[in-house]
Design an enzyme around this catalytic site. Structure first.
Site, PDB file in Angstrom:
ATOM      1  N   LYS A   1       0.936  -0.942  -0.042  1.00  0.00           N
ATOM      2  CA  LYS A   1      -0.269   0.000  -0.121  1.00  0.00           C
ATOM      3  C   LYS A   1       0.950   1.289  -0.048  1.00  0.00           C
ATOM      4  O   LYS A   1       1.821   1.427   0.759  1.00  0.00           O
ATOM      5  CB  LYS A   1      -0.887   0.195   1.171  1.00  0.00           C
ATOM      6  CG  LYS A   1      -2.121   0.985   1.567  1.00  0.00           C
ATOM      7  CD  LYS A   1      -2.874   0.715   0.253  1.00  0.00           C
ATOM      8  CE  LYS A   1      -4.109   0.034   0.762  1.00  0.00           C
ATOM      9  NZ  LYS A   1      -5.102  -0.201  -0.245  1.00  0.00           N
TER      10      LYS A   1
ATOM     11  N   THR B   1      -3.348  -5.601   0.708  1.00  0.00           N
ATOM     12  CA  THR B   1      -2.617  -4.223   0.866  1.00  0.00           C
ATOM     13  C   THR B   1      -3.435  -3.447   1.687  1.00  0.00           C
ATOM     14  O   THR B   1      -3.110  -2.407   2.483  1.00  0.00           O
ATOM     15  CB  THR B   1      -2.688  -3.314  -0.445  1.00  0.00           C
ATOM     16  OG1 THR B   1      -3.915  -3.384  -1.009  1.00  0.00           O
ATOM     17  CG2 THR B   1      -1.762  -4.150  -1.449  1.00  0.00           C
TER      18      THR B   1
ATOM     19  N   ARG C   1      28.937  34.264  -9.457  1.00  0.00           N
ATOM     20  CA  ARG C   1      27.499  33.898  -9.753  1.00  0.00           C
ATOM     21  C   ARG C   1      26.852  33.569  -8.583  1.00  0.00           C
ATOM     22  O   ARG C   1      27.378  33.430  -7.494  1.00  0.00           O
ATOM     23  CB  ARG C   1      27.424  32.765 -10.785  1.00  0.00           C
ATOM     24  CG  ARG C   1      27.974  31.275 -10.177  1.00  0.00           C
ATOM     25  CD  ARG C   1      27.751  30.168 -11.078  1.00  0.00           C
ATOM     26  NE  ARG C   1      28.115  29.034 -10.554  1.00  0.00           N
ATOM     27  CZ  ARG C   1      27.800  27.709 -11.051  1.00  0.00           C
ATOM     28  NH1 ARG C   1      27.166  27.708 -12.290  1.00  0.00           N
ATOM     29  NH2 ARG C   1      28.230  26.735 -10.624  1.00  0.00           N
TER      30      ARG C   1
ATOM     31  N   GLN D   1      29.481  20.366  -8.817  1.00  0.00           N
ATOM     32  CA  GLN D   1      29.973  18.870  -8.546  1.00  0.00           C
ATOM     33  C   GLN D   1      31.052  19.053  -7.306  1.00  0.00           C
ATOM     34  O   GLN D   1      31.006  18.156  -6.493  1.00  0.00           O
ATOM     35  CB  GLN D   1      30.657  18.213  -9.684  1.00  0.00           C
ATOM     36  CG  GLN D   1      29.656  17.885 -10.670  1.00  0.00           C
ATOM     37  CD  GLN D   1      29.300  19.031 -11.755  1.00  0.00           C
ATOM     38  OE1 GLN D   1      29.430  20.118 -11.627  1.00  0.00           O
ATOM     39  NE2 GLN D   1      28.972  18.526 -13.047  1.00  0.00           N
TER      40      GLN D   1
ATOM     41  N   HIS E   1      19.072  27.920 -11.671  1.00  0.00           N
ATOM     42  CA  HIS E   1      19.761  29.017 -12.536  1.00  0.00           C
ATOM     43  C   HIS E   1      19.213  30.421 -12.232  1.00  0.00           C
ATOM     44  O   HIS E   1      18.241  30.383 -12.330  1.00  0.00           O
ATOM     45  CB  HIS E   1      19.978  28.452 -14.086  1.00  0.00           C
ATOM     46  CG  HIS E   1      20.377  27.437 -14.552  1.00  0.00           C
ATOM     47  ND1 HIS E   1      21.859  27.147 -14.298  1.00  0.00           N
ATOM     48  CD2 HIS E   1      19.711  26.394 -14.887  1.00  0.00           C
ATOM     49  CE1 HIS E   1      22.059  25.960 -14.668  1.00  0.00           C
ATOM     50  NE2 HIS E   1      21.068  25.250 -15.155  1.00  0.00           N
TER      51      HIS E   1
END
Length: 305
Positions: free
Chosen positions: A20, A65, A184, A232, A260
Site C-alpha cells: 500500500k 494491501t 555567480r 559537482q 539557474h
C-alpha cells in the site's frame, strides 16, 4: 490439447513486490494541554513467495494491501512514532516475521514538519501549528529477516549562495553559448539520502533524530563554507562533510538541480546591472548527482528507483 503438445512457457516471473502506497497517518501526542504532532506518508512494499498469485491467481499467500494500511494506523497507536526510522523498523519486522510468505519488506516514509504558532503558555501555543516551509524528511527501511538497511535523508531543501561561486574553463563546442563567470549565484534544491552502517539489531542503533539533525547541519555548513568552482565540487564537499563527521553513515547520495539565476540585461533601460538583478529560471535545469562513500564501503543507494 495434451500436455505433450502444449507449447513450452516462454516467459518467467521476475522480481516483484506489492503493498500500500502513501498511507497518510497523523499521530498527535497529548501531553496534557501540550500536544506534539507527527505527520507521515508511509509506503509499504512486500516481496517473497508470490509466484502463485501471479501465475495462477491464487491469493493464498497474499496479505492484503488494505491490511498493511491498517497496520500502519494500528502501529502508530501501539508503538507511537518516536522517529521515522524506528517506526519503519517496527513495521518491517512485523511484516517479515508474522507472515511466512513475506521474505522482505521495504518501508518508505516521508515526514512533514509542523511548528508551533506561539510559545507554550500563549494562546493556542500548546496546540496550534503551522506546516514548516522547509525540507521533507525521508526514510527507507528494508528488512529480509536477517539484515537491515536504513537510508534516511531529506528533499526540498532549497539553499542559495549569492556569491563565492564561479564557473569557467569548461569545454566549448560550436553549440556553446554560456559565458564564463567568476561571480555567480549558486542555488539548488537538495535531495540527500544517507545509508547507515547499522545492519544488525544486536548492535545499538543510532540516535535517529540526532543523526538526522547533525547530517542536515553538515550538509548546510558544507554548502555555505565551500567556495564553489562547480556544483559537482560542492556536492562532494557536502557528502564528505557528513561521512567525515558521522561515524554511523557510510554513503551519501545527493541530487542537486542547478536553480539557474541569470543576470538580466538592463542596458535597454539605461541601467547597469552590477550582479544585482537576476531572472530565476525554473526549467530547463542542470541536474548534478553523485555519491560520496566512506573508504572501503560499497555503493548501495540506487541512482534511480
Amino acid at each position: 490439447m495434451t500436455d505433450a503438445s502444449r507449447p513450452a512457457r516462454v516467459t518467467r516471473l521476475g522480481p516483484n513486490q506489492y503493498g500500500k502506497a502513501e498511507t497518510r497517518v497523523v499521530r498527535i501526542v497529548r501531553d496534557g494541554a501540550t500536544h506534539r504532532v507527527k505527520d507521515l506518508n508511509v509506503s509499504v512494499a512486500l516481496s517473497g513467495a508470490m509466484d502463485d498469485v501471479h501465475l495462477s491467481g491464487s491469493n493464498a499467500t497474499v496479505l492484503t494491501t488494505d491490511t498493511t494500511k491498517n497496520t500502519v494506523f494500528a502501529f502508530a497507536k501501539r508503538h507511537g512514532i518516536a522517529s521515522t526510522e524506528q517506526f519503519g523498523i517496527h513495521l518491517a519486522r512485523h511484516f517479515v516475521t508474522s507472515q511466512p510468505s513475506i521474505h522482505r519488506a521495504r518501508i518508505r516514509i516521508e515526514e512533514y514538519g509542523w511548528e508551533r504558532i506561539a510559545a507554550p503558555g500563549a494562546g493556542g501555543g500548546e496546540h496550534s501549528f503551522v506546516r514548516t516551509g522547509q525540507e521533507t524528511r525521508t526514510t527507507e527501511v528494508a528488512f529480509d529477516g536477517g539484515g537491515w538497511q536504513v537510508v534516511s535523508g531529506l528533499r526540498d531543501l532549497v539553499v542559495m549562495n549569492s556569491t563565492d561561486s564561479e564557473f569557467w574553463g569548461f569545454v566549448k563546442d560550436p553549440y556553446t553559448t554560456l559565458k564564463e563567470t567568476h561571480d555567480r549565484v549558486l542555488a539548488t534544491e537538495v535531495t540527500a539520502r544517507w545509508r547507515f552502517n547499522w545492519t544488525d539489531e544486536g548492535r545499538p542503533a543510532p540516535d535517529w533524530d540526532e543523526s538526522y539533525g547533525q547530517a542536515r547541519r553538515h550538509l548546510l555548513e558544507a554548502f555555505a563554507d565551500t567556495y564553489s568552482l562547480s556544483l559537482q565540487q560542492t556536492l562532494f564537499a557536502m557528502g564528505s562533510r557528513v561521512v567525515e563527521n558521522r561515524a554511523e553513515v557510510d554513503e551519501v547520495r545527493l541530487s542537486l538541480p542547478n536553480k539557474h539565476h541569470f543576470l538580466v540585461d538592463l542596458e535597454p533601460f539605461g541601467l547597469k546591472n552590477d550582479n544585482e538583478v537576476y531572472f530565476a529560471a525554473d526549467r530547463p535545469y542542470g541536474l548534478i548527482e553523485g555519491t560520496v562513500l566512506r573508504e572501503g564501503a560499497e555503493a548501495r543507494i540506487p541512482v534511480t528507483d
